[in-house]
Design a protein around this motif. Structure first.
Motif, mmCIF file in Angstrom:
data_model
loop_
_atom_site.group_PDB
_atom_site.id
_atom_site.type_symbol
_atom_site.label_atom_id
_atom_site.label_comp_id
_atom_site.label_asym_id
_atom_site.label_seq_id
_atom_site.Cartn_x
_atom_site.Cartn_y
_atom_site.Cartn_z
ATOM 1 N N GLN A 64 0.826 -1.210 0.000
ATOM 2 C CA GLN A 64 0.000 0.000 0.000
ATOM 3 C C GLN A 64 0.867 1.271 0.000
ATOM 4 O O GLN A 64 0.589 2.233 -0.724
ATOM 5 N N VAL A 65 1.909 1.279 0.817
ATOM 6 C CA VAL A 65 2.798 2.447 0.862
ATOM 7 C C VAL A 65 3.497 2.641 -0.471
ATOM 8 O O VAL A 65 3.588 3.765 -0.992
ATOM 9 N N PHE A 66 4.003 1.539 -1.040
ATOM 10 C CA PHE A 66 4.698 1.640 -2.334
ATOM 11 C C PHE A 66 3.737 2.103 -3.433
ATOM 12 O O PHE A 66 4.081 2.972 -4.251
ATOM 13 N N SER A 67 2.527 1.559 -3.449
ATOM 14 C CA SER A 67 1.543 1.952 -4.470
ATOM 15 C C SER A 67 1.170 3.423 -4.331
ATOM 16 O O SER A 67 1.043 4.149 -5.328
ATOM 17 N N LEU A 68 0.993 3.874 -3.081
ATOM 18 C CA LEU A 68 0.658 5.278 -2.863
ATOM 19 C C LEU A 68 1.786 6.191 -3.335
ATOM 20 O O LEU A 68 1.536 7.252 -3.919
ATOM 21 N N ALA A 69 3.029 5.764 -3.093
ATOM 22 C CA ALA A 69 4.175 6.565 -3.544
ATOM 23 C C ALA A 69 4.225 6.641 -5.071
ATOM 24 O O ALA A 69 4.469 7.711 -5.637
ATOM 25 N N VAL A 70 3.992 5.516 -5.730
ATOM 26 C CA VAL A 70 4.021 5.508 -7.204
ATOM 27 C C VAL A 70 2.895 6.363 -7.769
ATOM 28 O O VAL A 70 3.101 7.173 -8.696
ATOM 29 N N LEU A 71 1.680 6.200 -7.227
ATOM 30 C CA LEU A 71 0.555 6.987 -7.727
ATOM 31 C C LEU A 71 0.759 8.482 -7.480
ATOM 32 O O LEU A 71 0.443 9.316 -8.334
ATOM 33 N N SER A 72 1.310 8.849 -6.329
ATOM 34 C CA SER A 72 1.576 10.256 -6.046
ATOM 35 C C SER A 72 2.606 10.816 -7.018
ATOM 36 O O SER A 72 2.476 11.948 -7.501
ATOM 37 N N ALA A 73 3.624 10.030 -7.311
ATOM 38 C CA ALA A 73 4.644 10.478 -8.269
ATOM 39 C C ALA A 73 4.039 10.680 -9.658
ATOM 40 O O ALA A 73 4.362 11.653 -10.363
ATOM 41 N N LEU A 74 3.157 9.787 -10.082
ATOM 42 C CA LEU A 74 2.508 9.931 -11.389
ATOM 43 C C LEU A 74 1.625 11.180 -11.423
ATOM 44 O O LEU A 74 1.589 11.902 -12.421
ATOM 45 N N ILE A 75 0.922 11.398 -10.320
ATOM 46 C CA ILE A 75 0.058 12.587 -10.267
ATOM 47 C C ILE A 75 0.897 13.858 -10.366
ATOM 48 O O ILE A 75 0.545 14.802 -11.073
ATOM 49 N N VAL A 76 2.023 13.907 -9.660
ATOM 50 C CA VAL A 76 2.910 15.069 -9.733
ATOM 51 C C VAL A 76 3.455 15.246 -11.144
ATOM 52 O O VAL A 76 3.547 16.374 -11.663
ATOM 53 N N PHE A 77 3.810 14.145 -11.790
ATOM 54 C CA PHE A 77 4.331 14.225 -13.162
ATOM 55 C C PHE A 77 3.290 14.813 -14.110
ATOM 56 O O PHE A 77 3.585 15.738 -14.886
ATOM 57 N N PHE A 78 2.081 14.304 -14.056
ATOM 58 C CA PHE A 78 1.031 14.831 -14.929
ATOM 59 C C PHE A 78 0.692 16.282 -14.572
ATOM 60 O O PHE A 78 0.340 17.075 -15.452
ATOM 61 N N CYS A 79 0.817 16.638 -13.304
ATOM 62 C CA CYS A 79 0.580 18.016 -12.901
ATOM 63 C C CYS A 79 1.634 18.940 -13.515
ATOM 64 O O CYS A 79 1.327 20.049 -13.974
ATOM 65 N N ARG A 80 2.896 18.471 -13.545
ATOM 66 C CA ARG A 80 3.960 19.271 -14.168
ATOM 67 C C ARG A 80 3.722 19.417 -15.663
ATOM 68 O O ARG A 80 3.941 20.492 -16.230
ATOM 69 N N VAL A 81 3.312 18.333 -16.312
ATOM 70 C CA VAL A 81 3.021 18.417 -17.752
ATOM 71 C C VAL A 81 1.892 19.407 -18.016
ATOM 72 O O VAL A 81 1.959 20.228 -18.946
ATOM 73 N N ARG A 82 0.864 19.344 -17.179
ATOM 74 C CA ARG A 82 -0.261 20.269 -17.353
ATOM 75 C C ARG A 82 0.178 21.714 -17.157
ATOM 76 O O ARG A 82 -0.209 22.604 -17.924
ATOM 77 N N GLU A 83 0.996 21.985 -16.140
ATOM 78 C CA GLU A 83 1.467 23.339 -15.890
ATOM 79 C C GLU A 83 2.337 23.834 -17.034
ATOM 80 O O GLU A 83 2.269 25.003 -17.423
ATOM 81 N N HIS A 84 3.157 22.958 -17.584
ATOM 82 C CA HIS A 84 4.009 23.347 -18.711
ATOM 83 C C HIS A 84 3.154 23.728 -19.914
ATOM 84 O O HIS A 84 3.415 24.746 -20.582
ATOM 85 N N ARG A 85 2.151 22.936 -20.195
ATOM 86 C CA ARG A 85 1.270 23.247 -21.323
ATOM 87 C C ARG A 85 0.474 24.524 -21.067
ATOM 88 O O ARG A 85 0.225 25.306 -21.980
ATOM 89 N N ARG A 86 0.083 24.728 -19.813
ATOM 90 C CA ARG A 86 -0.653 25.948 -19.478
ATOM 91 C C ARG A 86 0.226 27.179 -19.693
ATOM 92 O O ARG A 86 -0.231 28.203 -20.200
ATOM 93 N N GLN A 87 1.499 27.084 -19.322
ATOM 94 C CA GLN A 87 2.417 28.203 -19.537
ATOM 95 C C GLN A 87 2.633 28.464 -21.026
ATOM 96 O O GLN A 87 2.683 29.616 -21.459
ATOM 97 N N GLU A 88 2.766 27.379 -21.801
ATOM 98 C CA GLU A 88 2.911 27.558 -23.252
ATOM 99 C C GLU A 88 1.676 28.215 -23.845
ATOM 100 O O GLU A 88 1.784 29.110 -24.703
ATOM 101 N N LEU A 89 0.495 27.781 -23.408
ATOM 102 C CA LEU A 89 -0.743 28.374 -23.911
ATOM 103 C C LEU A 89 -0.832 29.842 -23.531
ATOM 104 O O LEU A 89 -1.272 30.674 -24.336
ATOM 105 N N ALA A 90 -0.408 30.179 -22.313
ATOM 106 C CA ALA A 90 -0.437 31.579 -21.892
ATOM 107 C C ALA A 90 0.491 32.429 -22.744
ATOM 108 O O ALA A 90 0.152 33.561 -23.116
ATOM 109 N N LYS A 91 1.667 31.891 -23.094
ATOM 110 C CA LYS A 91 2.589 32.637 -23.956
ATOM 111 C C LYS A 91 2.009 32.831 -25.351
ATOM 112 O O LYS A 91 2.067 33.928 -25.919
ATOM 113 N N VAL A 92 1.451 31.754 -25.905
ATOM 114 C CA VAL A 92 0.856 31.862 -27.236
ATOM 115 C C VAL A 92 -0.304 32.844 -27.231
ATOM 116 O O VAL A 92 -0.466 33.664 -28.149
#
Length: 347
Positions: A64-92
């Motif tokens: 359970q601890v390992f799964s929670l760590a992996v899922l949290s890491a994936l969520i953070v990764f997708f959050c970073r991708v979303r923020e990067h795209r949001r910044q690109e959209l704001a620039k455009v």
């Protein structure tokens, strides 16, 4: 809350896996740093639950601890991708807004004795301009203005709109009369269509309706030349008058007429009057039953507006309510009010 409830419920009930909800919810409104922090807290809470029940080293809790760590890491990764795209959209978007504002520069609030307000409502989402256009320029004895409408709407019509705006700004003060100016603008539009429109069956479908206006600094007789454009409205005290042209010319880019066939209509534009210019995107806006927006009737109730901006605020709110917030075509409106000249005799 999940940790406290998991401790209080019977030992055979395990709510620890629900802790993944915390970083998942955080990612919906926060950035990757806060999401990572909440994910770490969720992992710590899962470890605390395991320590509290003395089962931290069991296979089930470790998974359970390992799964929670992996899922949290994936969520953070997708959050970073979303923020990067949001910044690109704001620039455009910022670049697009700068380009649109450079093309359709806002009109000054005052030109001599004239108070001016303008409103542009683009039919295309996230756009600030489209196929409608307007601009004004000073001349030796007053102001010349143009309002026009390119066939079509949205960003696809910006090219032809830019062409006419550029041509008007160059030649507006180089011709003695409005018919001569109309001929020059018609020639520019026609050359553009010949040189740049490649699809043969669409060449005849490209045109620009336009209304040319000449407002002198001295005197109150205003002149206009209508090239297939909707007639302006004159607001005088409690009355609204439609200034229909006696012999309107065809739109620019269609007929190639000589100057003699472009009419000039004159009307009195006195102190306190308000002149309303608009494109057909306003009058052709439909409500749920398909009825057109009755501009002249609606404007009649706002003739006592203290300023052009107040008048356009009323029109904007009423127009968007009429069409449920969605225009099928670009809409542009200009309100011009003549005030007493603070410095008579000065251009």
């Amino acid at each position: 809350m999940i940790t406290v409830i998991d401790i209080l419920v019977p030992a055979d009930v395990h709510l620890g896996p629900l802790l993944v909800v915390a970083p998942a919810f955080t990612a919906s409104f926060a950035g990757p740093r806060l999401t990572a922090f909440i994910g770490a807290l969720a992992i710590a809470a899962q470890v605390f639950i395991g320590v509290h029940f003395g089962v931290l080293n069991t296979r089930n809790v470790m998974v359970q601890v390992f799964s929670l760590a992996v899922l949290s890491a994936l969520i953070v990764f997708f959050c970073r991708v979303r923020e990067h795209r949001r910044q690109e959209l704001a620039k455009v978007r910022s670049v697009a807004e700068a380009a649109q504002k450079a093309l359709l520069r806002p009109l000054p609030h005052h030109i001599g004795p004239l108070r001016i307000a303008s409103l542009y409502l683009a039919a295309e989402d996230e756009a600030e301009i489209g196929g409608d256009l307007y601009t004004a320029t000073r001349t030796d004895d007053g102001v010349r203005m143009i309002i026009g409408d390119v066939r079509g709407h949205g960003l696809s019509a910006v090219g032809e709109s830019a062409l006419l705006l550029g041509a008007f700004r160059v030649v507006a003060d180089q011709h003695a009369t409005l018919p001569d100016l109309a001929v020059a603008l018609d020639r520019s539009v026609s050359h553009y269509l010949i040189d740049f429109v490649d699809v043969e069956d669409e060449i005849g479908e490209h045109f620009i309706t336009a209304l040319l206006l000449e407002i002198p600094s001295q005197g109150h007789m205003t002149r206009m030349t209508c090239c297939g454009h909707p007639p302006p409205l004159l607001l005088r005290r409690d009355h609204v008058r439609t200034l229909t042209s006696t012999h309107p010319a065809p739109p620019l880019g269609v007929a190639g007429l000589p100057a003699a066939q472009y009419p000039v209509d004159e009307f009195a534009f006195d102190t306190g009057d308000t002149l309303l210019l608009y494109t057909d995107g306003v009058t052709e806006a439909r409500d749920g039953s398909g009825a057109f927006y009755p501009l002249a009737q609606r404007v009649a109730q706002w003739t006592t507006s203290t300023s052009p901006k107040a008048l356009l605020d009323h029109i904007r709110q009423d127009l968007l309510a009429h069409c449920q917030g969605h225009l099928s075509d670009d809409a542009a409106i200009i309100a011009i009010q003549r005030t007493p000249d603070p410095q008579p005799g000065r251009p």
